[in-house]
Write an enzyme that holds these catalytic residues in place. Structure first.
Site, short mmCIF file in Angstrom:
data_model
loop_
_atom_site.label_atom_id
_atom_site.label_comp_id
_atom_site.label_asym_id
_atom_site.label_seq_id
_atom_site.Cartn_x
_atom_site.Cartn_y
_atom_site.Cartn_z
N LYS A 52 -1.74 10.04 -1.68
CA LYS A 52 -0.53 9.67 -2.43
C LYS A 52 0.04 10.90 -3.14
CE LYS A 52 -1.97 4.89 -2.68
NZ LYS A 52 -2.60 3.78 -3.40
N GLN A 96 -4.87 2.72 -9.05
CA GLN A 96 -5.59 2.52 -7.79
C GLN A 96 -6.60 1.38 -7.95
OE1 GLN A 96 -4.76 3.99 -4.91
NE2 GLN A 96 -6.35 2.90 -3.81
N ASP A 119 3.98 -0.31 -6.88
CA ASP A 119 3.09 -1.02 -5.95
C ASP A 119 3.63 -2.41 -5.61
OD1 ASP A 119 0.77 0.10 -4.84
OD2 ASP A 119 -0.27 0.12 -6.77
N1 GUN Z 1 -6.14 -0.25 -3.10
C1 GUN Z 1 -6.00 -0.53 -1.79
N2 GUN Z 1 -4.70 -0.58 -1.45
C2 GUN Z 1 -4.00 -0.31 -2.57
C3 GUN Z 1 -2.61 -0.20 -2.85
O1 GUN Z 1 -1.73 -0.37 -2.00
N3 GUN Z 1 -2.29 0.11 -4.13
C4 GUN Z 1 -3.23 0.26 -5.10
N4 GUN Z 1 -2.82 0.54 -6.33
N5 GUN Z 1 -4.52 0.18 -4.87
C5 GUN Z 1 -4.90 -0.13 -3.62
#
Ligand code: GUN
Length: 281
Positions: A52, A96, A119
């Site tokens: 990211k 996350q 998100d």
């Molecule tokens: N953990 C697994 N997929 C995601 C996601 O798309 N966003 C976040 N914040 N955590 C995750």
């Protein structure tokens, strides 16, 4: 024999489009940062977080990394989110998941300002998506819509079967396919006659979280198959929820693992960040 949908290539196109947009926004004086919070050091989460941050660097937006120790309290995390909510230059906040067991995930998601919820997990974002109002779309389902559209797979009028009903993939996926005028069936672990229902799908979207769960007996000849799963098999090789080699000959199009849905999630996260900078909300 199926066309293999190249998620890596499509996500690269999207990131290149976003890079241009970011540079145009900069020229108008519109900038902003994405705050990425990780609690603990789960190795898979660390890989996602790194990807990211790299994507932010690529499209030209700043990322602020908060790597917090496993023993961080819920209160400390909520306090940090509050600070970031109030910081003008922060246009997106991403925590996350999963979080350590002592922190309530729902409380944390709800603490993020919906204006910075890139998100798309906040109940307000989910509500807006449900009624078709403006707001951030959940990244993985939005990425799958882009994969289908950019691969010229028609959605309107098709029967889409979604396998899985999680809050982050299955449920929002079903809603977005409905918004695109598909006829949608959502299935789950208690569904009876799952193979029979899946065989009715023109578009089969699999997010069950079980390695190589879907074989050829679940797939209608000519269906498009989207595999959201990501696992390591007994040889430590990445695999999805779908038995790729078995399903590919029956399908008209299929996403590989890796290189299918995965890269799209990050591309759509970047899309949400750019949207947030653009709207200056
Ligand atoms: N953990 C697994 N997929 C995601 C996601 O798309 N966003 C976040 N914040 N955590 C995750």
């Amino acid at each position: 024999m199926a066309v293999i949908i190249d998620g890596k290539k499509i996500s690269q196109q999207i990131k290149d489009e976003l890079k241009e947009k970011v540079s145009a926004l900069k020229a108008e004086g519109k900038t902003g940062a994405l705050a990425v919070i990780q609690v603990g050091a789960d190795p898979a989460s660390s890989v996602y977080v790194r990807n990211k941050k790299n994507a932010c660097a690529y499209i030209g937006i700043e990322s602020l990394a908060y790597e917090l120790p496993e023993e961080t309290t819920e209160e400390e995390l909520l306090h940090l989110i509050q600070e970031l909510n109030e910081k003008e230059k922060v246009r997106g906040i991403l925590v996350q998941l999963p979080l350590p067991g002592h922190i309530c995930q729902e409380k944390v998601i709800q603490a993020i300002s919906p204006e910075k919820d890139v998100d798309g997990f906040h109940p307000e974002s989910v509500g807006n998506m449900t009624i078709g109002a403006p707001g951030f779309l959940s990244c993985t389902p939005a990425g799958i819509i882009q994969l289908l559209k950019r691969s010229d797979i028609e959605i309107a009028g098709k029967h889409c079967v979604v396998v899985g009903r999680s809050n982050i993939v299955g449920k929002p996926m079903a809603l977005l396919m409905l918004r695109e005028n598909a006829t949608v069936t959502v299935t789950h672990s208690r569904t009876r006659n799952l193979p029979e229902i899946c065989r009715q799908a023109d578009i089969l979207i699999v997010a069950v979280g079980k390695p190589q769960f879907i074989g050829a007996e679940y797939v209608k000849e000519g269906a498009a198959v989207i595999d959201v799963g990501i696992h390591r098999d007994e040889n430590n090789k990445l695999c999805g929820d779908v038995k790729f080699d078995e399903v590919m000959p029956r399908a008209s199009a299929i996403t590989p693992v890796p290189g299918g849905v995965g890269p799209m999630t990050i591309a759509m996260l970047m899309n949400n960040c750019v949207q947030s900078i653009e709207e200056g909300r």
